[in-house]
Write an enzyme that holds these catalytic residues in place. Structure first.
Site, PDB file in Angstrom:
ATOM      1  N   HIS A 270      -0.285  12.675   6.320  1.00 51.79           N
ATOM      2  CA  HIS A 270       0.980  12.645   7.043  1.00 51.79           C
ATOM      3  C   HIS A 270       2.115  12.146   6.150  1.00 51.79           C
ATOM      4  O   HIS A 270       3.146  12.758   6.021  1.00 51.79           O
ATOM      5  CB  HIS A 270       0.814  11.743   8.275  1.00 51.79           C
ATOM      6  CG  HIS A 270       0.040  10.476   7.970  1.00 51.79           C
ATOM      7  ND1 HIS A 270      -1.261  10.511   7.558  1.00 51.79           N
ATOM      8  CD2 HIS A 270       0.395   9.163   7.950  1.00 51.79           C
ATOM      9  CE1 HIS A 270      -1.691   9.273   7.322  1.00 51.79           C
ATOM     10  NE2 HIS A 270      -0.701   8.437   7.548  1.00 51.79           N
TER      11      HIS A 270
ATOM     12  N   GLY B 168      -5.379   0.245   7.407  1.00 53.16           N
ATOM     13  CA  GLY B 168      -5.151   0.623   8.810  1.00 53.16           C
ATOM     14  C   GLY B 168      -6.362   1.308   9.427  1.00 53.16           C
ATOM     15  O   GLY B 168      -7.490   0.836   9.319  1.00 53.16           O
TER      16      GLY B 168
ATOM     17  N   ASP C 267       8.158   5.527   9.364  1.00 50.27           N
ATOM     18  CA  ASP C 267       7.410   4.926  10.461  1.00 50.27           C
ATOM     19  C   ASP C 267       6.273   5.883  10.797  1.00 50.27           C
ATOM     20  O   ASP C 267       6.456   7.106  10.772  1.00 50.27           O
ATOM     21  CB  ASP C 267       8.303   4.698  11.684  1.00 50.27           C
ATOM     22  CG  ASP C 267       7.694   3.668  12.623  1.00 50.27           C
ATOM     23  OD1 ASP C 267       7.400   2.549  12.164  1.00 50.27           O
ATOM     24  OD2 ASP C 267       7.494   3.969  13.813  1.00 50.27           O
TER      25      ASP C 267
ATOM     26  N   ASN D 257       0.841  -1.204   0.000  1.00 55.41           N
ATOM     27  CA  ASN D 257       0.000   0.000   0.000  1.00 55.41           C
ATOM     28  C   ASN D 257       0.871   1.247   0.000  1.00 55.41           C
ATOM     29  O   ASN D 257       0.620   2.202  -0.722  1.00 55.41           O
ATOM     30  CB  ASN D 257      -0.888   0.039   1.247  1.00 55.41           C
ATOM     31  CG  ASN D 257      -2.025  -0.952   1.158  1.00 55.41           C
ATOM     32  OD1 ASN D 257      -2.838  -0.878   0.240  1.00 55.41           O
ATOM     33  ND2 ASN D 257      -2.064  -1.881   2.086  1.00 55.41           N
TER      34      ASN D 257
HETATM   35  P1  IMP Z   1       3.785   1.995   9.620  1.00 52.89           P
HETATM   36  O1  IMP Z   1       4.858   2.443  10.524  1.00 52.89           O
HETATM   37  O2  IMP Z   1       3.689   2.823   8.388  1.00 52.89           O
HETATM   38  O3  IMP Z   1       3.836   0.519   9.320  1.00 52.89           O
HETATM   39  O4  IMP Z   1       2.403   2.252  10.320  1.00 52.89           O
HETATM   40  C1  IMP Z   1       2.085   1.663  11.559  1.00 52.89           C
HETATM   41  C2  IMP Z   1       0.599   1.478  11.633  1.00 52.89           C
HETATM   42  O5  IMP Z   1      -0.057   2.749  11.608  1.00 52.89           O
HETATM   43  C3  IMP Z   1      -0.024   0.694  10.463  1.00 52.89           C
HETATM   44  O6  IMP Z   1      -0.009  -0.677  10.701  1.00 52.89           O
HETATM   45  C4  IMP Z   1      -1.428   1.222  10.443  1.00 52.89           C
HETATM   46  O7  IMP Z   1      -2.207   0.572  11.411  1.00 52.89           O
HETATM   47  C5  IMP Z   1      -1.251   2.656  10.869  1.00 52.89           C
HETATM   48  N1  IMP Z   1      -1.152   3.536   9.682  1.00 52.89           N
HETATM   49  C6  IMP Z   1      -0.036   4.005   9.088  1.00 52.89           C
HETATM   50  N2  IMP Z   1      -0.327   4.794   8.059  1.00 52.89           N
HETATM   51  C7  IMP Z   1      -1.670   4.841   7.984  1.00 52.89           C
HETATM   52  C8  IMP Z   1      -2.583   5.494   7.099  1.00 52.89           C
HETATM   53  O8  IMP Z   1      -2.228   6.221   6.159  1.00 52.89           O
HETATM   54  N3  IMP Z   1      -3.878   5.295   7.365  1.00 52.89           N
HETATM   55  C9  IMP Z   1      -4.335   4.511   8.378  1.00 52.89           C
HETATM   56  N4  IMP Z   1      -3.529   3.867   9.206  1.00 52.89           N
HETATM   57  C10 IMP Z   1      -2.204   4.028   9.015  1.00 52.89           C
END
Ligand code: IMP
Length: 189
Positions: A176, A149, A68, A11
Site C-alpha cells: 500500500h 504492525g 496515514d 520504520n
Molecule cells: P500509520 O498511519 O502509518 O501510523 O499506520 C497506522 C497503523 O496501521 C500502524 O500503527 C500499524 O498498526 C498499521 N500499519 C501501517 N502500515 C503498516 C504496514 O505496512 N504493515 C503492518 N501494519 C501497518
C-alpha cells in the site's frame, strides 16, 4: 529538492527513503525541530493525512507530505481502519492489536482485507492526495519476524507468505505504502 516527511516512525522513514530517487532529499520532523505529536482527529484515513501535512506547513512553514494508513477488514465492515494503530488501546501495542483482530475473526471464513495508505502532499500552496491499496487476507496465526504492525498476520494476494516473512524490497514492490509513494514520486518528477 528538499521535502519534509511528516512522520516520527523510523520504520516508515526507512521504507520510503529506499524508494525515493536521489534528487529528493527527505527531511524528518526531528530535523525541523517538530517533536510534538501532530494531531490526527479526522474520522478518515485521507482526512488524517491532510491534517498532518497542513499542520507542518502551518506551524513550520515547510512543504511536506504526510501519510496515514489503515487495515480494512471486509467482514468487520472496514475495521480497524482509521483506528488501526490504537485498535486494542491507546498503548498502540502491535501484538495486542493483532490478537484482538484474530479473536474477532475466529469463526469467520471471509478473511479478505486491504491495507490503504493515503499520502497528502502540500506543495506550492496546493494539496494533492495519492492512494495505495494492497489486498490480501488475514491469516489464522502470526508468521514471520520482519516488518511491523499487522505484518505477521497479513498475507498479500501476490505472495504465499505474510508481509513479515517478506524482505523489505519485496514488500515495498506491492505494499500500500509503496504504491502510494510511487504515485507521489511520479507526480514530483
Ligand atoms: P500509520 O498511519 O502509518 O501510523 O499506520 C497506522 C497503523 O496501521 C500502524 O500503527 C500499524 O498498526 C498499521 N500499519 C501501517 N502500515 C503498516 C504496514 O505496512 N504493515 C503492518 N501494519 C501497518
Amino acid at each position: 529538492m528538499k521535502l519534509v516527511f511528516a512522520t516520527s516512525n523510523l520504520n516508515k522513514l526507512k521504507e520510503i527513503q529506499a524508494l525515493v530517487p536521489d534528487h529528493i532529499q527527505l527531511i524528518s520532523l526531528a530535523d525541523i525541530g517538530c517533536t510534538e505529536e501532530i494531531p490526527e482527529n479526522s474520522p478518515t484515513i485521507e482526512g488524517n493525512a491532510i491534517e498532518k501535512a497542513n499542520y507542518v506547513k502551518k506551524h513550520y512553514g515547510y512543504d511536506c507530505f504526510a501519510d496515514d494508513t489503515g487495515l480494512e477488514v471486509e467482514a468487520l465492515n472496514g475495521e480497524p481502519g482509521v483506528y488501526s494503530a490504537r485498535y486494542a488501546g491507546k498503548e498502540k501495542d502491535a501484538n495486542a492489536n493483532m490478537d484482538k483482530l484474530l479473536n474477532k475473526l475466529e469463526n469467520i471464513n471471509n478473511r479478505s482485507a486491504q491495507f490503504k495508505t493515503v499520502i497528502a502532499l502540500v506543495l506550492n500552496g496546493k494539496v494533492e492526495t495519492f492512494t495505495g491499496i494492497c489486498s490480501g487476507i488475514i491469516t489464522h496465526e502470526k508468521k514471520g519476524e520482519k516488518g511491523f504492525g499487522y505484518d505477521p498476520i497479513f498475507r498479500p494476494k501476490e505472495h504465499k507468505e505474510t508481509f513479515a516473512q517478506l524482505s523489505l524490497i519485496e514488500k515495498n514492490k506491492i505494499s500500500h505504502r509503496g504504491r502510494a509513494i510511487q504515485q507521489l514520486i511520479s507526480y514530483l518528477k
